[in-house]
Motif scaffolding. Structure first.
Motif, PDB file in Angstrom:
ATOM      1  N   UNK A  41      30.647  34.494  43.999  1.00  0.00           N
ATOM      2  CA  UNK A  41      31.150  35.414  42.970  1.00  0.00           C
ATOM      3  C   UNK A  41      32.113  34.749  41.988  1.00  0.00           C
ATOM      4  N   UNK A  42      32.436  33.482  42.193  1.00  0.00           N
ATOM      5  CA  UNK A  42      33.310  32.778  41.273  1.00  0.00           C
ATOM      6  C   UNK A  42      34.749  33.239  41.323  1.00  0.00           C
ATOM      7  N   UNK A  43      35.182  33.738  42.467  1.00  0.00           N
ATOM      8  CA  UNK A  43      36.576  34.170  42.605  1.00  0.00           C
ATOM      9  C   UNK A  43      37.493  32.951  42.585  1.00  0.00           C
ATOM     10  N   UNK A  44      38.561  33.029  41.820  1.00  0.00           N
ATOM     11  CA  UNK A  44      39.473  31.898  41.672  1.00  0.00           C
ATOM     12  C   UNK A  44      40.214  31.631  42.977  1.00  0.00           C
ATOM     13  N   UNK A  45      40.833  30.440  43.072  1.00  0.00           N
ATOM     14  CA  UNK A  45      41.525  30.049  44.306  1.00  0.00           C
ATOM     15  C   UNK A  45      42.579  31.072  44.717  1.00  0.00           C
ATOM     16  N   UNK A  88      38.465  38.176  36.276  1.00  0.00           N
ATOM     17  CA  UNK A  88      39.595  37.425  36.847  1.00  0.00           C
ATOM     18  C   UNK A  88      40.534  38.284  37.681  1.00  0.00           C
ATOM     19  N   UNK A  89      40.547  39.591  37.446  1.00  0.00           N
ATOM     20  CA  UNK A  89      41.403  40.459  38.239  1.00  0.00           C
ATOM     21  C   UNK A  89      40.707  41.107  39.418  1.00  0.00           C
ATOM     22  N   UNK A  90      39.483  40.683  39.672  1.00  0.00           N
ATOM     23  CA  UNK A  90      38.685  41.337  40.713  1.00  0.00           C
ATOM     24  C   UNK A  90      39.267  41.144  42.100  1.00  0.00           C
ATOM     25  N   UNK A  91      39.846  39.981  42.352  1.00  0.00           N
ATOM     26  CA  UNK A  91      40.309  39.669  43.701  1.00  0.00           C
ATOM     27  C   UNK A  91      41.363  40.661  44.185  1.00  0.00           C
ATOM     28  N   UNK A  92      42.252  41.106  43.295  1.00  0.00           N
ATOM     29  CA  UNK A  92      43.293  42.058  43.700  1.00  0.00           C
ATOM     30  C   UNK A  92      42.669  43.385  44.108  1.00  0.00           C
ATOM     31  N   UNK A  93      41.673  43.837  43.333  1.00  0.00           N
ATOM     32  CA  UNK A  93      41.005  45.095  43.672  1.00  0.00           C
ATOM     33  C   UNK A  93      40.253  44.964  44.995  1.00  0.00           C
ATOM     34  N   UNK A  94      39.575  43.844  45.202  1.00  0.00           N
ATOM     35  CA  UNK A  94      38.839  43.632  46.453  1.00  0.00           C
ATOM     36  C   UNK A  94      39.799  43.523  47.628  1.00  0.00           C
TER      37      UNK A  94
END
Length: 555
Positions: free
Chosen positions: A455-459, A431-437
């Protein structure tokens, strides 16, 4: 398109209306035979680039519906795909095309409803014996069994023809042992054929003697595709003979043996201690015995020719040690795809450090790995950053369970100054992947292509990534699709991204249907972007949508 057709009117000797009729004819045939709109756009682009010699779909039905147009197309096109041709149609096509000064490629595609009977086989043989001086490609593709007499006749015609054939494709034709042996025997002494594809021809062990003889004696074929054939890729009694043939062959550069059972194949690798010619070897989906990993990678360690290797094994607990030695000794391999059952459970030891000290690998593909693997690789890159020699440009870890280790991965990638492609398609991220990406995309000065498709990244994560991309000046290709039911705020962020980023050339939003009412706004934003040449997306109830043609015309 009409303007382009009109501008070519003088060189072709046709009126613009006649040329538009032929173009529409090609498109209707493509759609009739199940091509999607992207294939039709390919036909349009072919016409745009070379209006006199387009690619043509032809069939008995098209010839009967418009004989005059059929005659014009057959007499002037460069490449043909004949759909379910019968003997009469092949004969008629042959009588016209032999006077065509442009033709260089003919593929005859057959189906279950129109198998290759002896009379059709004779028509194919007659066509090959026309000895067309410009013909460089011939294909007979089908999902049906070719009777032995048919296979032998076509193979003999290939041997007899004086056409300068460079590529021969029998993909999905069930030649089986008799047909495969006949083709290998007929082309053994060929001096012109450069590429031979016998993909999924259901070859069996009895054709392997002819295959080995072919590899041993043929001096022209550089690309050989044998994927999807044998239950046992190489019989145990023939493994040494295949190794000897590869050892002496000095022309074969690409060998595809993927998706065959590889129980007895490991002796073949002894040839790579001396063979310096082969550049690419594909053995993925072949499940080679894991206990042969040390022997195979020892043979490859000092090989001076192989540039690309795709390989898959059953589980072997000491695989990491063999890979470590391989990474430290091999200095020629630049593209490596490795997959092994249970790879995530074995002790990695110093394998990742050996990888970091490799000086030749530019592309790595590790599918189906876990967060433990990603973390180990990331730690090694960070810890060895001061003496890193790995010239990595492409990193793919698709279908993986990456989890929260994506944070450490994004940090590690900053130490790879040549990396321009990252593919994490259909991988599970935390769930915290988007910030790192997002932080990675904000600070990168090298990445040009990324895919987070499926990748199932949240909205909120997609919005954060869109915000990061607004000021990115290096990325050209981005995949954010594959996840359904996005909120309208995500679509607003995507529109904002397209409006402000004038470096992106391709945005993949396929598999992420948007409300139909968004279509006018989305189209308007895309067409105003001066660099975007392709965007794949879909709208609810309206199927797939691609603005390629409009984007190309906007200038």
């Amino acid at each position: 398109m009409e303007g382009q057709v009109a501008s070519a009117e003088g060189s072709a000797g046709w009126s613009s209306s006649e040329m538009m009729d032929i173009l529409r004819h090609h498109i209707s045939l493509a759609l009739r035979w199940g091509a999607d709109m992207s294939a039709c756009r390919m036909v349009c682009r072919t016409w745009r680039d070379a209006l006199i010699t387009p690619f043509a779909f032809l069939s008995p039905q098209s010839a009967s519906e418009n004989p005059e147009l059929f005659l014009r197309v057959a007499a002037t096109s460069r490449s043909f795909k004949l759909m379910n041709p019968d003997a009469v149609f092949i004969a008629r096509f042959s009588s016209i095309v032999q006077r065509n000064p442009y033709v260089d490629a003919v593929e005859m595609a057959f189906g279950q409803e129109n198998p290759i009977y002896p009379e059709i086989s004779q028509a194919i043989c007659d066509f090959l014996r026309l000895n067309i001086p410009t013909l460089t490609f011939f294909g007979a593709t089908a999902d049906l069994k070719l009777e032995p007499d048919v296979s032998r006749a076509i193979a003999q015609a290939l041997k007899d023809t004086t056409s300068p054939l460079r590529t021969i494709d029998f993909g999905w034709c069930r030649l089986e042992d008799v047909g495969g042996s006949a083709v290998f025997s007929a082309l053994r002494d060929s001096k012109s054929v450069r590429k031979l594809s016998l993909r999924s021809c259901r070859l069996a062990l009895d054709s392997q003697d002819e295959l080995i003889d072919f590899i041993h004696k043929n001096t022209s074929v550089r690309n050989l595709n044998l994927e999807y054939n044998w239950e046992d890729l190489v019989d145990s009694s023939r493994a040494k003979s295949l190794s000897d043939a590869l050892e002496t062959n000095t022309t074969l550069k690409i060998l595809n043996m993927a998706s065959n059972s590889g129980t007895y194949i490991s002796p073949m690798f002894s040839a790579f201690k001396t063979n310096k010619t082969l550049r690419s070897l594909k053995l993925d989906n072949s499940y080679l015995p894991g206990d042969q990993i040390p022997f195979i990678f020892d043979c490859l360690g000092h090989n001076g020719g192989l540039r690309r290797l795709e390989i898959q094994f059953t589980q072997f607990d000491d695989a990491a040690q063999a890979l470590d030695r391989f990474f430290r000794t091999n200095r020629t391999l630049d593209r490596f795809m490795f997959r092994m059952d249970g790879f995530d459970t074995i002790p990695y030891g110093t394998m990742f450090e050996g990888l970091c000290q490799n000086s030749s690998l530019t592309a790595l593909d590790f599918p189906h790995v876990s967060s433990r693997f990603v973390e180990g690789l990331s730690d090694a890159i960070i810890q060895n950053s001061h003496r890193l020699t790995l010239p990595l440009q492409k990193l793919c870890m698709r279908y993986s369970d990456i989890g929260e280790s994506v944070t450490k991965l994004s940090e590690a990638l900053s130490h790879l100054p040549q990396l321009y492609k990252l593919d994490l398609s259909v991988s599970k991220v935390g769930p915290g992947a988007s910030e790192a990406l997002a932080r990675l995309l904000e600070r990168t000065t090298t990445l040009e292509e990324v895919s987070f498709f499926g990748c199932g990244i949240e909205d909120a994560g997609v919005i954060r990534i869109c915000h990061a991309l607004k000021n990115n000046r290096t990325l050209r290709v981005c995949g954010l699709g594959g996840d359904k039911n996005r909120a309208t705020c995500v679509l607003d962020s995507l529109c904002d991204l397209i409006s402000t980023n004038h470096n992106l050339e391709f945005l993949d939003l396929s598999g992420m249907p948007m409300p139909l009412e968004y279509r006018p706004l989305f189209e308007a934003v895309l067409l105003k972007n001066p660099t975007m040449s392709r965007c794949e997306c879909s709208f609810s109830g309206d199927g797939s949508y691609d603005l390629c043609e409009k984007m190309q015309r906007r200038g």
